[in-house]
Scaffold this motif. Structure first.
Motif, mmCIF file in Angstrom:
data_model
loop_
_atom_site.group_PDB
_atom_site.id
_atom_site.type_symbol
_atom_site.label_atom_id
_atom_site.label_comp_id
_atom_site.label_asym_id
_atom_site.label_seq_id
_atom_site.Cartn_x
_atom_site.Cartn_y
_atom_site.Cartn_z
ATOM 1 N N UNK A 18 34.911 38.694 47.364
ATOM 2 C CA UNK A 18 35.721 38.875 48.573
ATOM 3 C C UNK A 18 36.092 40.336 48.752
ATOM 4 N N UNK A 19 36.341 41.009 47.665
ATOM 5 C CA UNK A 19 36.717 42.417 47.712
ATOM 6 C C UNK A 19 37.961 42.653 46.881
ATOM 7 N N UNK A 20 38.129 43.877 46.470
ATOM 8 C CA UNK A 20 39.292 44.232 45.651
ATOM 9 C C UNK A 20 40.556 44.202 46.500
ATOM 10 N N UNK A 21 41.704 44.042 45.847
ATOM 11 C CA UNK A 21 42.993 44.048 46.525
ATOM 12 C C UNK A 21 43.140 45.355 47.290
ATOM 13 N N UNK A 22 43.562 45.238 48.545
ATOM 14 C CA UNK A 22 43.746 46.415 49.393
ATOM 15 C C UNK A 22 42.630 46.628 50.391
ATOM 16 N N UNK A 23 41.480 45.966 50.160
ATOM 17 C CA UNK A 23 40.394 46.090 51.138
ATOM 18 C C UNK A 23 40.690 45.182 52.329
ATOM 19 N N UNK A 24 40.127 45.521 53.478
ATOM 20 C CA UNK A 24 40.370 44.743 54.694
ATOM 21 C C UNK A 24 39.960 43.283 54.518
ATOM 22 N N UNK A 25 38.804 43.052 53.911
ATOM 23 C CA UNK A 25 38.305 41.686 53.733
ATOM 24 C C UNK A 25 39.228 40.877 52.820
ATOM 25 N N UNK A 26 39.710 41.481 51.751
ATOM 26 C CA UNK A 26 40.598 40.787 50.817
ATOM 27 C C UNK A 26 41.943 40.494 51.478
ATOM 28 N N UNK A 27 42.468 41.453 52.240
ATOM 29 C CA UNK A 27 43.734 41.264 52.935
ATOM 30 C C UNK A 27 43.631 40.110 53.922
ATOM 31 N N UNK A 28 42.541 40.055 54.690
ATOM 32 C CA UNK A 28 42.338 38.964 55.653
ATOM 33 C C UNK A 28 42.251 37.625 54.923
ATOM 34 N N UNK A 29 41.558 37.594 53.803
ATOM 35 C CA UNK A 29 41.438 36.369 52.998
ATOM 36 C C UNK A 29 42.810 35.893 52.530
ATOM 37 N N UNK A 30 43.601 36.797 51.980
ATOM 38 C CA UNK A 30 44.924 36.436 51.457
ATOM 39 C C UNK A 30 45.839 35.949 52.576
ATOM 40 N N UNK A 31 45.789 36.589 53.750
ATOM 41 C CA UNK A 31 46.619 36.171 54.875
ATOM 42 C C UNK A 31 46.215 34.792 55.368
ATOM 43 N N UNK A 32 44.925 34.533 55.457
ATOM 44 C CA UNK A 32 44.452 33.215 55.889
ATOM 45 C C UNK A 32 44.867 32.134 54.901
ATOM 46 N N UNK A 33 44.792 32.445 53.631
ATOM 47 C CA UNK A 33 45.206 31.500 52.598
ATOM 48 C C UNK A 33 46.695 31.178 52.726
ATOM 49 N N UNK A 34 47.509 32.188 52.994
ATOM 50 C CA UNK A 34 48.943 31.970 53.153
ATOM 51 C C UNK A 34 49.229 31.096 54.363
#
Length: 107
Positions: free
Chosen positions: A17-33
């Motif tokens: 998905x990408x390391x913490x702080x990358x756009x893709x990882x941030x979008x993933x974490x927000x969608x999960x929340x």
């Protein structure tokens, strides 16, 4: 026999998905929340012995809208979110974390 290499869930997310702080990882974490938020709404509604229709009436929306919220098939405004949790007699807390010290304004 070849030994299997083990990976942590964090390592897998970093890799695919990408390391913490990358756009893709941030979008993933927000969608999960947001998915978790729908699950929380459903769980609390059921604990309060309310149907989707009853909760909808309490906040002024149709049953279908509550279903969409619980199944994460619609965007939710902050106003609607607060109305839902107020109707469920639940306290809402927000945590804002500043990610950097600099703020720039485009001119």
């Amino acid at each position: 026999m070849k030994e299997l290499k083990m990976f942590t869930f964090s390592q897998i997310k970093d890799e695919f998905i990408g390391k913490i702080g990358t756009d893709k990882r941030t979008a993933y974490e927000q969608e999960l929340q947001l998915e978790i938020l729908g699950d929380i709404i459903r769980k609390v509604r059921l604990e309060r012995n309310l149907t989707q229709e009853e909760l909808g009436r309490l906040i002024g929306v149709q049953r279908a809208q509550i279903s969409k919220l619980e199944n994460n098939t619609t965007n939710i405004t902050m106003e609607t979110l607060l109305r839902v949790f107020k109707a469920l007699n639940a306290k809402v807390n927000f945590n804002v974390e500043l990610l950097n010290n600099g703020v720039s304004i485009a001119q």
